[in-house]
Design a protein around this motif. Structure first.
Motif, PDB file in Angstrom:
ATOM      1  N   GLY A 127      35.787  62.590  56.246  1.00 47.98           N
ATOM      2  CA  GLY A 127      36.027  61.208  56.601  1.00 47.98           C
ATOM      3  C   GLY A 127      34.910  60.615  57.435  1.00 47.98           C
ATOM      4  N   ILE A 128      35.230  59.534  58.139  1.00 46.79           N
ATOM      5  CA  ILE A 128      34.237  58.796  58.919  1.00 46.79           C
ATOM      6  C   ILE A 128      33.818  59.598  60.150  1.00 46.79           C
ATOM      7  CG2 ILE A 128      33.818  56.676  60.236  1.00 46.79           C
ATOM      8  CD1 ILE A 128      35.905  55.311  58.478  1.00 46.79           C
ATOM      9  N   PRO A 129      32.518  59.854  60.352  1.00 46.26           N
ATOM     10  CA  PRO A 129      32.078  60.543  61.569  1.00 46.26           C
ATOM     11  C   PRO A 129      32.184  59.629  62.775  1.00 46.26           C
ATOM     12  CG  PRO A 129      30.190  59.850  60.254  1.00 46.26           C
ATOM     13  CD  PRO A 129      31.414  59.534  59.441  1.00 46.26           C
ATOM     14  N   LEU A 130      32.729  60.153  63.871  1.00 50.02           N
ATOM     15  CA  LEU A 130      32.888  59.371  65.089  1.00 50.02           C
ATOM     16  C   LEU A 130      32.142  60.028  66.241  1.00 50.02           C
ATOM     17  CD1 LEU A 130      36.668  58.474  64.730  1.00 50.02           C
ATOM     18  CD2 LEU A 130      34.723  56.984  64.297  1.00 50.02           C
ATOM     19  N   VAL A 131      32.037  59.278  67.347  1.00 44.22           N
ATOM     20  CA  VAL A 131      31.223  59.744  68.474  1.00 44.22           C
ATOM     21  C   VAL A 131      31.775  61.009  69.091  1.00 44.22           C
ATOM     22  CG1 VAL A 131      30.362  59.125  70.766  1.00 44.22           C
ATOM     23  CG2 VAL A 131      30.451  57.397  68.953  1.00 44.22           C
ATOM     24  N   SER A 132      33.092  61.074  69.254  1.00 46.67           N
ATOM     25  CA  SER A 132      33.703  62.221  69.934  1.00 46.67           C
ATOM     26  C   SER A 132      34.868  62.762  69.113  1.00 46.67           C
ATOM     27  CB  SER A 132      34.198  61.812  71.321  1.00 46.67           C
ATOM     28  OG  SER A 132      35.291  60.909  71.217  1.00 46.67           O
ATOM     29  N   PRO A 133      35.190  64.036  69.288  1.00 44.20           N
ATOM     30  CA  PRO A 133      36.352  64.612  68.589  1.00 44.20           C
ATOM     31  C   PRO A 133      37.652  63.894  68.924  1.00 44.20           C
ATOM     32  CG  PRO A 133      34.971  66.354  69.507  1.00 44.20           C
ATOM     33  CD  PRO A 133      34.446  65.065  70.054  1.00 44.20           C
ATOM     34  N   MET A 134      37.795  63.403  70.170  1.00 46.16           N
ATOM     35  CA  MET A 134      39.026  62.715  70.550  1.00 46.16           C
ATOM     36  C   MET A 134      39.202  61.419  69.761  1.00 46.16           C
ATOM     37  SD  MET A 134      41.753  62.908  72.146  1.00 46.16           S
ATOM     38  CE  MET A 134      41.360  64.408  73.052  1.00 46.16           C
ATOM     39  N   GLN A 135      38.112  60.685  69.532  1.00 48.13           N
ATOM     40  CA  GLN A 135      38.208  59.487  68.709  1.00 48.13           C
ATOM     41  C   GLN A 135      38.669  59.819  67.292  1.00 48.13           C
ATOM     42  OE1 GLN A 135      34.503  57.359  68.784  1.00 48.13           O
ATOM     43  NE2 GLN A 135      34.844  56.495  70.817  1.00 48.13           N
ATOM     44  N   LYS A 136      38.202  60.959  66.794  1.00 48.49           N
ATOM     45  CA  LYS A 136      38.619  61.398  65.469  1.00 48.49           C
ATOM     46  C   LYS A 136      40.108  61.707  65.441  1.00 48.49           C
ATOM     47  CE  LYS A 136      37.482  62.548  61.234  1.00 48.49           C
ATOM     48  NZ  LYS A 136      36.917  61.555  60.301  1.00 48.49           N
ATOM     49  N   VAL A 137      40.593  62.336  66.507  1.00 47.59           N
ATOM     50  CA  VAL A 137      42.022  62.657  66.606  1.00 47.59           C
ATOM     51  C   VAL A 137      42.850  61.376  66.579  1.00 47.59           C
ATOM     52  CG1 VAL A 137      43.813  63.574  68.118  1.00 47.59           C
ATOM     53  CG2 VAL A 137      41.689  64.848  67.787  1.00 47.59           C
ATOM     54  N   TRP A 138      42.431  60.369  67.363  1.00 48.23           N
ATOM     55  CA  TRP A 138      43.179  59.111  67.403  1.00 48.23           C
ATOM     56  C   TRP A 138      43.127  58.400  66.061  1.00 48.23           C
ATOM     57  CZ3 TRP A 138      46.029  60.503  70.816  1.00 48.23           C
ATOM     58  CH2 TRP A 138      45.712  60.736  72.145  1.00 48.23           C
ATOM     59  N   ARG A 139      42.000  58.485  65.369  1.00 46.84           N
ATOM     60  CA  ARG A 139      41.891  57.837  64.057  1.00 46.84           C
ATOM     61  C   ARG A 139      42.815  58.518  63.037  1.00 46.84           C
ATOM     62  NH1 ARG A 139      37.837  54.545  62.001  1.00 46.84           N
ATOM     63  NH2 ARG A 139      37.455  54.086  64.203  1.00 46.84           N
ATOM     64  N   VAL A 140      42.922  59.838  63.108  1.00 50.88           N
ATOM     65  CA  VAL A 140      43.859  60.553  62.233  1.00 50.88           C
ATOM     66  C   VAL A 140      45.290  60.125  62.540  1.00 50.88           C
ATOM     67  CG1 VAL A 140      44.820  62.817  61.683  1.00 50.88           C
ATOM     68  CG2 VAL A 140      42.341  62.535  61.872  1.00 50.88           C
ATOM     69  N   ALA A 141      45.600  60.002  63.838  1.00 50.65           N
ATOM     70  CA  ALA A 141      46.936  59.573  64.237  1.00 50.65           C
ATOM     71  C   ALA A 141      47.241  58.174  63.709  1.00 50.65           C
ATOM     72  CB  ALA A 141      47.057  59.602  65.766  1.00 50.65           C
ATOM     73  N   GLN A 142      46.249  57.302  63.796  1.00 50.16           N
ATOM     74  CA  GLN A 142      46.413  55.943  63.293  1.00 50.16           C
ATOM     75  C   GLN A 142      46.671  55.933  61.794  1.00 50.16           C
ATOM     76  OE1 GLN A 142      43.283  53.004  64.324  1.00 50.16           O
ATOM     77  NE2 GLN A 142      43.322  52.524  62.136  1.00 50.16           N
ATOM     78  N   SER A 143      45.985  56.800  61.066  1.00 45.59           N
ATOM     79  CA  SER A 143      46.183  56.856  59.617  1.00 45.59           C
ATOM     80  C   SER A 143      47.597  57.312  59.264  1.00 45.59           C
ATOM     81  CB  SER A 143      45.157  57.794  58.978  1.00 45.59           C
ATOM     82  OG  SER A 143      45.403  59.135  59.331  1.00 45.59           O
ATOM     83  N   LEU A 144      48.158  58.211  60.078  1.00 43.27           N
ATOM     84  CA  LEU A 144      49.543  58.623  59.855  1.00 43.27           C
ATOM     85  C   LEU A 144      50.494  57.442  60.057  1.00 43.27           C
ATOM     86  CD1 LEU A 144      49.568  62.112  61.631  1.00 43.27           C
ATOM     87  CD2 LEU A 144      49.655  61.675  59.168  1.00 43.27           C
ATOM     88  N   GLY A 145      50.181  56.598  61.041  1.00 51.22           N
ATOM     89  CA  GLY A 145      50.989  55.403  61.242  1.00 51.22           C
ATOM     90  C   GLY A 145      50.889  54.450  60.066  1.00 51.22           C
ATOM     91  N   ASP A 146      49.687  54.330  59.489  1.00 43.57           N
ATOM     92  CA  ASP A 146      49.521  53.490  58.288  1.00 43.57           C
ATOM     93  C   ASP A 146      50.400  53.996  57.152  1.00 43.57           C
ATOM     94  OD1 ASP A 146      47.680  51.948  59.604  1.00 43.57           O
ATOM     95  OD2 ASP A 146      45.934  52.952  58.761  1.00 43.57           O
ATOM     96  N   ILE A 147      50.437  55.316  56.983  1.00 42.98           N
ATOM     97  CA  ILE A 147      51.257  55.902  55.923  1.00 42.98           C
ATOM     98  C   ILE A 147      52.742  55.663  56.199  1.00 42.98           C
ATOM     99  CG2 ILE A 147      51.942  58.073  54.830  1.00 42.98           C
ATOM    100  CD1 ILE A 147      49.080  59.085  55.349  1.00 42.98           C
ATOM    101  N   ALA A 148      53.138  55.745  57.480  1.00 46.95           N
ATOM    102  CA  ALA A 148      54.541  55.518  57.837  1.00 46.95           C
ATOM    103  C   ALA A 148      54.982  54.093  57.504  1.00 46.95           C
ATOM    104  CB  ALA A 148      54.751  55.795  59.324  1.00 46.95           C
ATOM    105  N   PHE A 149      54.024  53.147  57.534  1.00 53.94           N
ATOM    106  CA  PHE A 149      54.338  51.749  57.240  1.00 53.94           C
ATOM    107  C   PHE A 149      54.321  51.467  55.735  1.00 53.94           C
ATOM    108  CE2 PHE A 149      53.303  47.220  56.807  1.00 53.94           C
ATOM    109  CZ  PHE A 149      54.197  46.649  57.694  1.00 53.94           C
ATOM    110  N   ALA A 150      53.917  52.449  54.946  1.00 53.36           N
ATOM    111  CA  ALA A 150      53.610  52.205  53.538  1.00 53.36           C
ATOM    112  C   ALA A 150      54.828  51.870  52.681  1.00 53.36           C
ATOM    113  CB  ALA A 150      52.892  53.431  52.951  1.00 53.36           C
ATOM    114  N   TYR A 151      56.036  52.203  53.112  1.00 52.23           N
ATOM    115  CA  TYR A 151      57.235  51.943  52.310  1.00 52.23           C
ATOM    116  C   TYR A 151      58.247  51.142  53.128  1.00 52.23           C
ATOM    117  CZ  TYR A 151      55.222  55.570  49.369  1.00 52.23           C
ATOM    118  OH  TYR A 151      54.369  56.304  48.575  1.00 52.23           O
ATOM    119  N   PRO A 152      57.916  49.901  53.505  1.00 56.11           N
ATOM    120  CA  PRO A 152      58.786  49.147  54.416  1.00 56.11           C
ATOM    121  C   PRO A 152      60.070  48.632  53.784  1.00 56.11           C
ATOM    122  CG  PRO A 152      56.966  47.768  53.696  1.00 56.11           C
ATOM    123  CD  PRO A 152      56.706  49.151  53.148  1.00 56.11           C
ATOM    124  N   TYR A 153      60.225  48.801  52.454  1.00 53.91           N
ATOM    125  CA  TYR A 153      61.441  48.284  51.832  1.00 53.91           C
ATOM    126  C   TYR A 153      62.693  49.013  52.322  1.00 53.91           C
ATOM    127  CZ  TYR A 153      62.492  52.175  48.659  1.00 53.91           C
ATOM    128  OH  TYR A 153      62.861  53.394  48.137  1.00 53.91           O
TER     129      TYR A 153
END
Length: 362
Positions: A127-153
């Motif tokens: 995936g996208i390279p980020l400055v620090s490993p922690m930023q990468k962790v937060w970006r992965v967490a954010q992507s999980l939230g995107d997936i959780a929103f994927a079926y709002p019906y």
């Protein structure tokens, strides 16, 4: 909420109403952000078609800022929200489905064509390279939230089921519809997501259609389909919120007669409905303008409401309805499933909150 009250009591109903209101309100915010992006993409595509890809970015008034389009969309929704039972019009569902299929096929097809044109698969497994490993962790967490929103019906599943005719039983029809919907939706999500990343790599935009430059007319039609779809979709997720508050405060008692003699026009106007629905749309639009970070907002709303609305309350109702005895194999399996989902949702919520409110937001 009525189902939660029936199986779990009034206190749980109030709690479910809290999360439901946040999710419905958040869906309106996301739809406003999405529509504004598509409207600006239409403007930019037309301008590039006239002036070429080297044309300078537009000014705010001409479309360079999404705020201008958020306000236009909010104005349209303020008008549409006053139409009685707008979300129950049968043609609206058919129209929205046609629009959805059209822009999904366009995104899927253009992504695949772009990969073929490039001759290579862009991006990488990391995936996208980020400055620090922690930023990468937060970006992965954010992507999980995107997936959780994927079926709002799921928020309006019971309302949809309530409109079905029987026989056959409504639950059987709804199960078939859910399986088909999830399969088709997942196919397009994976197709657009995978081909989109393979086409643009680390520069993949949150709204895939904004990444393609040509053909202009096809991209314009696809973005227009998004706008038209979300004009009605916004109401689908706003009408339950309207009904919840209007029932609570007895909105029907606020009707007054309004007459315009010069136009020979006279009708009953519900003052509460007019004021509340307009204020609701204004609040949604203001929130979208305040936090115009599409992926981050989607992740936060999806992560925060996923566990209570999609996991906790449905599981609790299932246990109560089927009288599952504690500490049995089925009960333990269900509790393990629920605990795992809670951990994932908590992780996604923290990461998405960092994306919205943190120093590197946007």
């Amino acid at each position: 909420m009525d189902a939660v009250k029936f199986y779990l009591g009034e206190k749980r109903q109030m709690l479910s109403g809290f999360f439901l209101s946040i999710s419905l309100f958040g869906s309106g915010v996301v739809y406003t952000l999405t529509t504004a992006t598509s409207m600006r993409a239409i403007h930019e595509a037309n301008r590039y078609g006239r002036e070429g890809r080297g044309a300078p970015f537009s000014t705010a008034a001409a479309g360079g800022s999404d705020v201008y389009y958020m306000l236009l969309f909010g104005l349209a929704q303020a008008v549409l929200s006053q139409i009685p039972d707008f979300h129950n019009m049968a043609w609206l569902s058919v129209f929205a489905a046609v629009m959805s299929f059209f822009y999904s096929f366009v995104g899927f097809g253009l992504g695949a064509a772009k990969v073929i044109e490039n001759g290579v698969i862009m991006g990488g497994i990391g995936g996208i390279p980020l400055v620090s490993p922690m930023q990468k962790v937060w970006r992965v967490a954010q992507s999980l939230g995107d997936i959780a929103f994927a079926y709002p019906y799921t928020l309006v599943l019971l309302e949809i089921e309530d409109t079905l005719r029987s026989p056959p039983a409504e639950s059987k029809t709804m199960k078939k519809a859910s399986r088909a919907s999830i399969a088709i939706t997942t196919f397009f999500y994976l197709g657009c997501g995978c081909f989109g990343y393979a086409a643009f790599g680390d520069g993949t935009p949150g709204n895939l259609l904004t990444g393609f430059g040509e053909p202009y007319w096809l991209i314009d039609l696809a973005n227009l389909s998004v706008v038209l779809h979300l004009l009605g979709g916004y109401q689908l997720y706003s009408q339950p919120a309207f009904a919840l508050v209007e029932r609570r405060f007895g909105a029907e008692a606020w009707a007054v007669e309004v007459e315009l003699p010069l136009l020979r026009w006279r009708r009953s106007v519900n003052v509460f409905r007019l004021c509340f629905r307009t204020a609701y749309v204004v609040a949604v639009t203001a929130m979208a303008v305040w936090y115009p970070y599409f992926n981050q907002v989607v992740g936060l709303i999806g992560a925060f409401t996923f566990w209570p609305l999609d996991i906790h309350f449905p599981v609790e109702m299932y246990l109560a309805q089927n009288k599952v005895a504690p500490w049995t194999t089925r009960w333990l399996a269900i509790q393990a499933f629920r605990a795992t989902c809670l951990l994932v949702a908590a992780f996604a919520s923290v990461g998405s909150a960092v994306g919205v409110f943190g120093p590197n937001k946007g």
